[in-house]
Write an enzyme that holds these catalytic residues in place. Structure first.
Site, PDB file in Angstrom:
ATOM      1  N   LYS A  11      34.005  33.708  39.016  1.00  0.00           N
ATOM      2  CA  LYS A  11      34.274  33.714  37.573  1.00  0.00           C
ATOM      3  C   LYS A  11      35.051  32.459  37.144  1.00  0.00           C
ATOM      4  O   LYS A  11      35.582  31.727  37.989  1.00  0.00           O
ATOM      5  CB  LYS A  11      35.021  35.008  37.216  1.00  0.00           C
ATOM      6  CG  LYS A  11      34.163  36.275  37.442  1.00  0.00           C
ATOM      7  CD  LYS A  11      34.902  37.537  36.984  1.00  0.00           C
ATOM      8  CE  LYS A  11      34.038  38.782  37.183  1.00  0.00           C
ATOM      9  NZ  LYS A  11      34.716  40.012  36.691  1.00  0.00           N
ATOM     10  N   TYR A  51      26.499  41.909  31.050  1.00  0.00           N
ATOM     11  CA  TYR A  51      27.433  43.046  31.059  1.00  0.00           C
ATOM     12  C   TYR A  51      27.051  44.108  30.017  1.00  0.00           C
ATOM     13  O   TYR A  51      27.927  44.840  29.541  1.00  0.00           O
ATOM     14  CB  TYR A  51      28.857  42.558  30.823  1.00  0.00           C
ATOM     15  CG  TYR A  51      29.567  42.040  32.062  1.00  0.00           C
ATOM     16  CD1 TYR A  51      29.787  42.869  33.171  1.00  0.00           C
ATOM     17  CD2 TYR A  51      30.033  40.738  32.141  1.00  0.00           C
ATOM     18  CE1 TYR A  51      30.443  42.414  34.305  1.00  0.00           C
ATOM     19  CE2 TYR A  51      30.697  40.269  33.278  1.00  0.00           C
ATOM     20  CZ  TYR A  51      30.901  41.112  34.353  1.00  0.00           C
ATOM     21  OH  TYR A  51      31.562  40.669  35.478  1.00  0.00           O
ATOM     22  N   PHE A  59      37.079  46.707  26.104  1.00  0.00           N
ATOM     23  CA  PHE A  59      37.376  45.386  26.653  1.00  0.00           C
ATOM     24  C   PHE A  59      36.181  44.442  26.606  1.00  0.00           C
ATOM     25  O   PHE A  59      36.269  43.299  27.075  1.00  0.00           O
ATOM     26  CB  PHE A  59      37.883  45.518  28.102  1.00  0.00           C
ATOM     27  CG  PHE A  59      36.930  46.226  29.039  1.00  0.00           C
ATOM     28  CD1 PHE A  59      35.831  45.572  29.585  1.00  0.00           C
ATOM     29  CD2 PHE A  59      37.135  47.553  29.386  1.00  0.00           C
ATOM     30  CE1 PHE A  59      34.952  46.215  30.450  1.00  0.00           C
ATOM     31  CE2 PHE A  59      36.258  48.212  30.247  1.00  0.00           C
ATOM     32  CZ  PHE A  59      35.170  47.531  30.773  1.00  0.00           C
ATOM     33  N   ARG A  87      31.582  44.012  48.156  1.00  0.00           N
ATOM     34  CA  ARG A  87      32.607  44.745  47.390  1.00  0.00           C
ATOM     35  C   ARG A  87      33.894  44.866  48.215  1.00  0.00           C
ATOM     36  O   ARG A  87      34.997  44.834  47.661  1.00  0.00           O
ATOM     37  CB  ARG A  87      32.089  46.149  47.004  1.00  0.00           C
ATOM     38  CG  ARG A  87      30.905  46.157  46.046  1.00  0.00           C
ATOM     39  CD  ARG A  87      31.224  45.712  44.633  1.00  0.00           C
ATOM     40  NE  ARG A  87      32.106  46.596  43.930  1.00  0.00           N
ATOM     41  CZ  ARG A  87      32.255  46.607  42.601  1.00  0.00           C
ATOM     42  NH1 ARG A  87      31.556  45.766  41.820  1.00  0.00           N
ATOM     43  NH2 ARG A  87      33.097  47.409  42.021  1.00  0.00           N
ATOM     44  N   THR A  93      38.868  46.273  41.359  1.00  0.00           N
ATOM     45  CA  THR A  93      38.717  45.581  40.071  1.00  0.00           C
ATOM     46  C   THR A  93      40.055  45.043  39.569  1.00  0.00           C
ATOM     47  O   THR A  93      40.134  43.919  39.082  1.00  0.00           O
ATOM     48  CB  THR A  93      38.132  46.562  39.030  1.00  0.00           C
ATOM     49  OG1 THR A  93      36.940  47.137  39.561  1.00  0.00           O
ATOM     50  CG2 THR A  93      37.829  45.859  37.715  1.00  0.00           C
ATOM     51  N   ARG A 104      40.267  39.393  45.355  1.00  0.00           N
ATOM     52  CA  ARG A 104      41.014  39.656  44.129  1.00  0.00           C
ATOM     53  C   ARG A 104      42.518  39.699  44.383  1.00  0.00           C
ATOM     54  O   ARG A 104      43.304  39.251  43.540  1.00  0.00           O
ATOM     55  CB  ARG A 104      40.494  40.933  43.459  1.00  0.00           C
ATOM     56  CG  ARG A 104      39.174  40.660  42.709  1.00  0.00           C
ATOM     57  CD  ARG A 104      38.453  41.900  42.318  1.00  0.00           C
ATOM     58  NE  ARG A 104      37.390  41.653  41.346  1.00  0.00           N
ATOM     59  CZ  ARG A 104      36.457  42.537  41.037  1.00  0.00           C
ATOM     60  NH1 ARG A 104      36.457  43.733  41.593  1.00  0.00           N
ATOM     61  NH2 ARG A 104      35.524  42.230  40.154  1.00  0.00           N
ATOM     62  N   ASN A 114      39.555  38.408  36.975  1.00  0.00           N
ATOM     63  CA  ASN A 114      39.644  38.907  38.349  1.00  0.00           C
ATOM     64  C   ASN A 114      38.731  38.201  39.347  1.00  0.00           C
ATOM     65  O   ASN A 114      38.293  38.803  40.327  1.00  0.00           O
ATOM     66  CB  ASN A 114      39.471  40.430  38.365  1.00  0.00           C
ATOM     67  CG  ASN A 114      38.138  40.880  37.815  1.00  0.00           C
ATOM     68  OD1 ASN A 114      37.292  40.049  37.492  1.00  0.00           O
ATOM     69  ND2 ASN A 114      37.937  42.176  37.733  1.00  0.00           N
ATOM     70  N   HIS A 117      32.706  38.619  40.654  1.00  0.00           N
ATOM     71  CA  HIS A 117      31.870  39.783  40.373  1.00  0.00           C
ATOM     72  C   HIS A 117      30.992  40.038  41.582  1.00  0.00           C
ATOM     73  O   HIS A 117      30.546  39.096  42.235  1.00  0.00           O
ATOM     74  CB  HIS A 117      30.957  39.533  39.161  1.00  0.00           C
ATOM     75  CG  HIS A 117      29.783  40.476  39.112  1.00  0.00           C
ATOM     76  ND1 HIS A 117      29.894  41.755  38.636  1.00  0.00           N
ATOM     77  CD2 HIS A 117      28.509  40.354  39.566  1.00  0.00           C
ATOM     78  CE1 HIS A 117      28.718  42.366  38.762  1.00  0.00           C
ATOM     79  NE2 HIS A 117      27.863  41.532  39.326  1.00  0.00           N
ATOM     80  N   GLU A 128      20.381  42.031  38.687  1.00  0.00           N
ATOM     81  CA  GLU A 128      21.262  40.884  38.434  1.00  0.00           C
ATOM     82  C   GLU A 128      20.719  39.601  39.070  1.00  0.00           C
ATOM     83  O   GLU A 128      20.829  38.523  38.485  1.00  0.00           O
ATOM     84  CB  GLU A 128      22.662  41.209  38.947  1.00  0.00           C
ATOM     85  CG  GLU A 128      23.342  42.292  38.117  1.00  0.00           C
ATOM     86  CD  GLU A 128      24.638  42.807  38.722  1.00  0.00           C
ATOM     87  OE1 GLU A 128      25.254  43.689  38.104  1.00  0.00           O
ATOM     88  OE2 GLU A 128      25.038  42.330  39.805  1.00  0.00           O
TER      89      GLU A 128
HETATM   90  P1  RTP Z   1      32.510  43.278  38.057  1.00  0.00           P
HETATM   91  O1  RTP Z   1      31.376  44.044  37.435  1.00  0.00           O
HETATM   92  O2  RTP Z   1      32.972  42.107  37.224  1.00  0.00           O
HETATM   93  O3  RTP Z   1      32.207  42.900  39.484  1.00  0.00           O
HETATM   94  O4  RTP Z   1      33.777  44.236  38.173  1.00  0.00           O
HETATM   95  P2  RTP Z   1      33.825  45.730  38.688  1.00  0.00           P
HETATM   96  O5  RTP Z   1      32.457  46.200  39.074  1.00  0.00           O
HETATM   97  O6  RTP Z   1      34.884  45.800  39.725  1.00  0.00           O
HETATM   98  O7  RTP Z   1      34.327  46.469  37.389  1.00  0.00           O
HETATM   99  P3  RTP Z   1      33.468  47.017  36.131  1.00  0.00           P
HETATM  100  O8  RTP Z   1      33.877  48.413  35.896  1.00  0.00           O
HETATM  101  O9  RTP Z   1      32.016  46.713  36.308  1.00  0.00           O
HETATM  102  O10 RTP Z   1      34.030  46.141  34.935  1.00  0.00           O
HETATM  103  C1  RTP Z   1      33.533  44.841  34.657  1.00  0.00           C
HETATM  104  C2  RTP Z   1      34.685  43.927  34.300  1.00  0.00           C
HETATM  105  O11 RTP Z   1      35.268  44.370  33.086  1.00  0.00           O
HETATM  106  C3  RTP Z   1      36.671  44.186  33.124  1.00  0.00           C
HETATM  107  N1  RTP Z   1      37.357  45.452  32.957  1.00  0.00           N
HETATM  108  N2  RTP Z   1      38.434  45.554  32.246  1.00  0.00           N
HETATM  109  N3  RTP Z   1      40.717  46.546  30.923  1.00  0.00           N
HETATM  110  C4  RTP Z   1      39.968  47.374  31.631  1.00  0.00           C
HETATM  111  O12 RTP Z   1      40.216  48.545  31.744  1.00  0.00           O
HETATM  112  C5  RTP Z   1      38.811  46.835  32.301  1.00  0.00           C
HETATM  113  N4  RTP Z   1      37.955  47.519  33.036  1.00  0.00           N
HETATM  114  C6  RTP Z   1      37.033  46.626  33.450  1.00  0.00           C
HETATM  115  C7  RTP Z   1      37.035  43.618  34.480  1.00  0.00           C
HETATM  116  O13 RTP Z   1      37.206  42.217  34.338  1.00  0.00           O
HETATM  117  C8  RTP Z   1      35.825  43.944  35.320  1.00  0.00           C
HETATM  118  O14 RTP Z   1      35.648  42.987  36.355  1.00  0.00           O
HETATM  119 MG    MG Z   2      30.796  46.007  37.805  1.00  0.00          MG
END
Ligand code: RTP
Ligand code: MG
Length: 143
Positions: A11, A51, A59, A87, A93, A104, A114, A117, A128
């Site tokens: 990122k 996304y 968010f 992962r 996350t 992370r 963070n 991805h 993707e």
């Molecule tokens: P990513 O898709 O970026 O790999 O992250 P992830 O699977 O670990 O988390 P995901 O639930 O898919 O969320 C995507 C991105 O959104 C932001 N986020 N912010 N403020 C919040 O509660 C919140 N929750 C998610 C994070 O930047 C996350 O990487």
């Molecule tokens: Mg995700």
């Protein structure tokens, strides 16, 4: 388990920190092979499409702002159990909850910025990968 592919993004925060090579080293050290890679500066349309599953979340606007704030590296990783393996390398996350030694924990400042991805399932990985790469751009191992 057979070879699997996953999709990864370094990122804008991590690109700005100049740790692309350090992160690639983590992938390679864990046995994941980089089989496609490029740097891109996402448009808002590209980030929103990528996304889309989060479009109703509070968010979402901040996420799109962040993902378009600078260039990213996008890559396809190939290896045994690649989706889960990546992962695990990434960590939780929220970096405050990420295990020591994960990307992370080491490179992310907050849940909003963070560092990386990674696809969360084989189905999302396929979607993707196709979002960013044509079939000819993915170069699996031949030797
Ligand atoms: P990513 O898709 O970026 O790999 O992250 P992830 O699977 O670990 O988390 P995901 O639930 O898919 O969320 C995507 C991105 O959104 C932001 N986020 N912010 N403020 C919040 O509660 C919140 N929750 C998610 C994070 O930047 C996350 O990487
Ligand atoms: Mg995700």
């Amino acid at each position: 388990m057979a070879l699997q592919r996953t999709f990864s993004i370094i990122k804008p925060d991590a690109v700005a920190k100049n740790v692309i090579g350090a992160i690639y080293n983590r992938f390679e050290s864990a046995g994941l092979r980089i089989v496609a890679s490029k740097m891109v500066h996402l448009s808002r349309e590209q980030a929103e499409g990528f996304y889309a599953e989060h479009s109703e979340r509070p968010f979402f606007g901040a996420l799109v702002d962040f993902m378009t704030s600078g260039p990213v590296m996008v890559q396809v990783l190939e290896g045994e159990n690649a989706v889960l393996a990546n992962r695990e390398i990434m960590g939780a996350t929220n970096p405050a909850e990420a295990a020591a030694g994960t990307l992370r924990a080491d490179y992310a400042a907050s849940i909003d910025e963070n560092a990386v991805h990674g696809s969360d399932a084989p189905e999302s990985a396929a979607r993707e990968i196709a979002y960013f790469f044509s079939e000819e751009e993915v170069c699996p191992r031949t030797r």
